[in-house]
Design an enzyme around this catalytic site. Structure first.
Site, short mmCIF file in Angstrom:
data_model
loop_
_atom_site.label_atom_id
_atom_site.label_comp_id
_atom_site.label_asym_id
_atom_site.label_seq_id
_atom_site.Cartn_x
_atom_site.Cartn_y
_atom_site.Cartn_z
N ARG A 45 0.82 -1.22 0.00
CA ARG A 45 0.00 0.00 0.00
C ARG A 45 0.85 1.27 0.00
NH1 ARG A 45 -4.87 -1.80 4.06
NH2 ARG A 45 -6.33 -2.41 2.42
N LYS A 205 -16.11 -14.60 5.04
CA LYS A 205 -17.09 -13.53 5.28
C LYS A 205 -18.34 -13.75 4.44
CE LYS A 205 -13.72 -10.32 4.96
NZ LYS A 205 -13.29 -9.14 4.26
N GLY A 358 -8.10 -8.91 1.10
CA GLY A 358 -6.79 -8.91 1.75
C GLY A 358 -6.21 -10.31 1.89
N GLY A 381 -12.41 -4.45 1.59
CA GLY A 381 -13.80 -4.01 1.76
C GLY A 381 -14.28 -3.16 0.60
P1 ADP Z 1 -10.67 -11.93 1.87
O1 ADP Z 1 -9.90 -11.22 2.95
O2 ADP Z 1 -9.82 -12.33 0.73
O3 ADP Z 1 -11.90 -11.17 1.48
P2 ADP Z 1 -12.10 -13.51 3.81
O4 ADP Z 1 -11.66 -12.56 4.87
O5 ADP Z 1 -13.53 -13.55 3.46
O6 ADP Z 1 -11.20 -13.31 2.49
O7 ADP Z 1 -11.74 -14.99 4.23
C1 ADP Z 1 -10.44 -15.40 4.54
C2 ADP Z 1 -10.47 -16.40 5.66
O8 ADP Z 1 -11.32 -17.47 5.36
C3 ADP Z 1 -9.10 -17.01 5.91
O9 ADP Z 1 -8.67 -16.63 7.20
C4 ADP Z 1 -9.36 -18.53 5.84
O10 ADP Z 1 -8.70 -19.25 6.84
C5 ADP Z 1 -10.86 -18.61 6.04
N1 ADP Z 1 -11.44 -19.84 5.46
C6 ADP Z 1 -11.43 -20.22 4.18
N2 ADP Z 1 -12.02 -21.42 4.04
C7 ADP Z 1 -12.41 -21.80 5.26
C8 ADP Z 1 -13.09 -22.96 5.79
N3 ADP Z 1 -13.45 -23.97 4.98
N4 ADP Z 1 -13.32 -23.02 7.11
C9 ADP Z 1 -12.95 -22.00 7.92
N5 ADP Z 1 -12.31 -20.88 7.49
C10 ADP Z 1 -12.06 -20.79 6.18
MG MG Z 2 -10.18 -11.05 5.07
#
Ligand code: ADP
Ligand code: MG
Length: 401
Positions: A45, A205, A358, A381
């Site tokens: 960043r 999320k 992220g 976000g």
């Molecule tokens: P991003 O930051 O890319 O938007 P998210 O914050 O939505 O992604 O999700 C990332 C998190 O999701 C990671 O910490 C990962 O460990 C968790 N995750 C992915 N698949 C699973 C799963 N099957 N069970 C629990 N946690 C998961």
């Molecule tokens: Mg995340």
């Protein structure tokens, strides 16, 4: 969605205004991850803000004030001080930067400094009015500049004083080069994409990503769903996901999206097999099972090899790929394979690939494929809200061409 993106693309940028002799205030996003000793673990960043700062220096700005937040402080605390990033910023800019603790400090420093000085203000969230979009703070910020530049894409979905309110009072308000690059990159994937367009979605999320799905059905041709996100969808098909992370209240919504996708001719691909375990951190057992056969007391932590194969075929068939959310608990080596393998497949295509989120960016970096994606967004976000079809507040208040 396309109309909103086109509107945001019409935002004026610093290339459209005269900088010479002007006092500029740049809202940057220096909210970088750090370890407990304040070592920056990823300075992307800060790096991404350098072209805008250099543009102002090269074009003869009288003074440059940088404003950013760091983390989510409650009031002042040294842990969240932007002092921790000062050295890195100076190194990347290759010049010294004056660190100032308060807005009053900025005014007095500006009066005495030579031309083209770069000033970094302490964490703007230390000021109470920031997150409340306080009018007085917005005015005070605007009084420090002739031109307000927003280059903080990561905070562009926030209606805060330094991202939103300030624009009302600044005489000239334009986008920085990063803000422009972000919106143009998303436009290439969403507004005028090469088809077929694929969305890969995953992560944890679910509630914040499920609205995105119903909105994006008009833009994409195919959707691959993995990660914890897919558990909620698999449950909506009637599968017992046992102890997997499922957002139960959203199971009906997931079923609705599957129906809507069918109506619109958008193909949705769910995992056919999963890597499951009794415990993510201290596993006694790890098994690959069909998605509908998660054993009692186990939880799905990654997509299985058959899913990787299936998803890879889908990826290879697409010209545009938008990826938000890892396929499993990629932070733990045992459950990282699905995400890493897909990262390699996406990297090997000739498709236009846009990465949002992220954790997704972090996972792709760990897979060693960071430089092989077409574009990686600096805003998690903010990019989600873009995909939801929203007009981001930061763009809303800037001037249009
Ligand atoms: P991003 O930051 O890319 O938007 P998210 O914050 O939505 O992604 O999700 C990332 C998190 O999701 C990671 O910490 C990962 O460990 C968790 N995750 C992915 N698949 C699973 C799963 N099957 N069970 C629990 N946690 C998961
Ligand atoms: Mg995340």
């Amino acid at each position: 969605m396309v109309a909103g993106i086109n509107l945001m693309q019409e935002t004026k940028s610093i290339r459209d205004v005269e900088i010479e002799g002007k006092r500029v205030l740049i809202r940057v996003d220096f909210n970088v991850p750090m370890d407990s000793d304040f070592n920056i673990s990823d300075d992307t960043r800060i790096r991404e803000a350098i072209p805008t700062i250099n543009h102002c220096i090269d074009n003869g700005a009288k003074s440059i004030v940088l404003v950013s937040h760091l983390g989510r402080p409650r009031g002042k605390s040294s842990e969240f001080s932007l002092k921790h990033i000062l050295k890195r910023l100076e190194r990347l800019l290759n010049r010294s930067v004056i660190f100032v603790e308060s807005l009053e400090g900025v005014s007095s420093v500006m009066a005495t400094l030579p031309q083209k000085s770069v000033i970094l203000l302490e964490n703007i969230r230390f000021l109470e009015g920031e997150e409340k979009n306080d009018e007085k703070l917005s005015k005070n910020l605007a009084s420090l500049c002739d031109i307000y530049i927003n280059d903080a894409f990561g905070a562009s979905h926030r209606k805060h004083a330094s991202t939103y309110g300030v624009a009302k009072f600044a005489p000239v308000k334009v986008a920085g080069l990063l803000l422009k690059k972000e919106i143009d990159s998303f436009a290439k994937a969403l507004a005028s994409p090469l088809k077929p367009v694929l969305l890969i979605v995953g992560g944890s999320k679910v509630s914040s990503k499920i609205t995105l799905l119903s909105n994006i059905l008009d833009v994409v041709d195919k959707i691959v769903i993995g990660g914890a996100m897919s558990n909620t969808f698999l449950k909506s098909l009637g599968y017992d996901m046992q102890r997997s992370l499922v957002e139960d209240p959203l199971v009906p919504e997931a079923a609705k999206i599957l129906g809507l996708a069918k109506q619109k001719g958008v193909k949705i691909y769910l995992p056919v097999d999963v890597v499951c375990t009794d415990d993510i951190k201290n596993p006694k057992e790890i098994k690959i099972t069909p998605a509908q056969d998660v054993p009692e007391n186990f939880l799905a932590a990654d997509i299985g090899p058959a899913s990787v194969k299936l998803f890879s075929e889908v990826i290879r068939d697409c010209e545009t790929i938008i990826w938000n959310g890892p396929m499993g608990v990629y932070e733990v080596q045992n459950f990282s394979r699905g995400t890493f393998q897909l990262a390699h497949v996406v990297a090997d295509t000739y498709a236009y690939s846009v990465i949002g989120g992220g954790d997704t960016a972090d996972a792709i970096d760990r897979a060693g494929e960071k430089d092989n994606m077409s574009f990686t967004s600096t805003g998690g976000g903010a990019s989600l809200e873009l995909l939801e079809g929203k007009i981001l507040p930061a763009f809303e208040v800037l001037e249009r061409k």
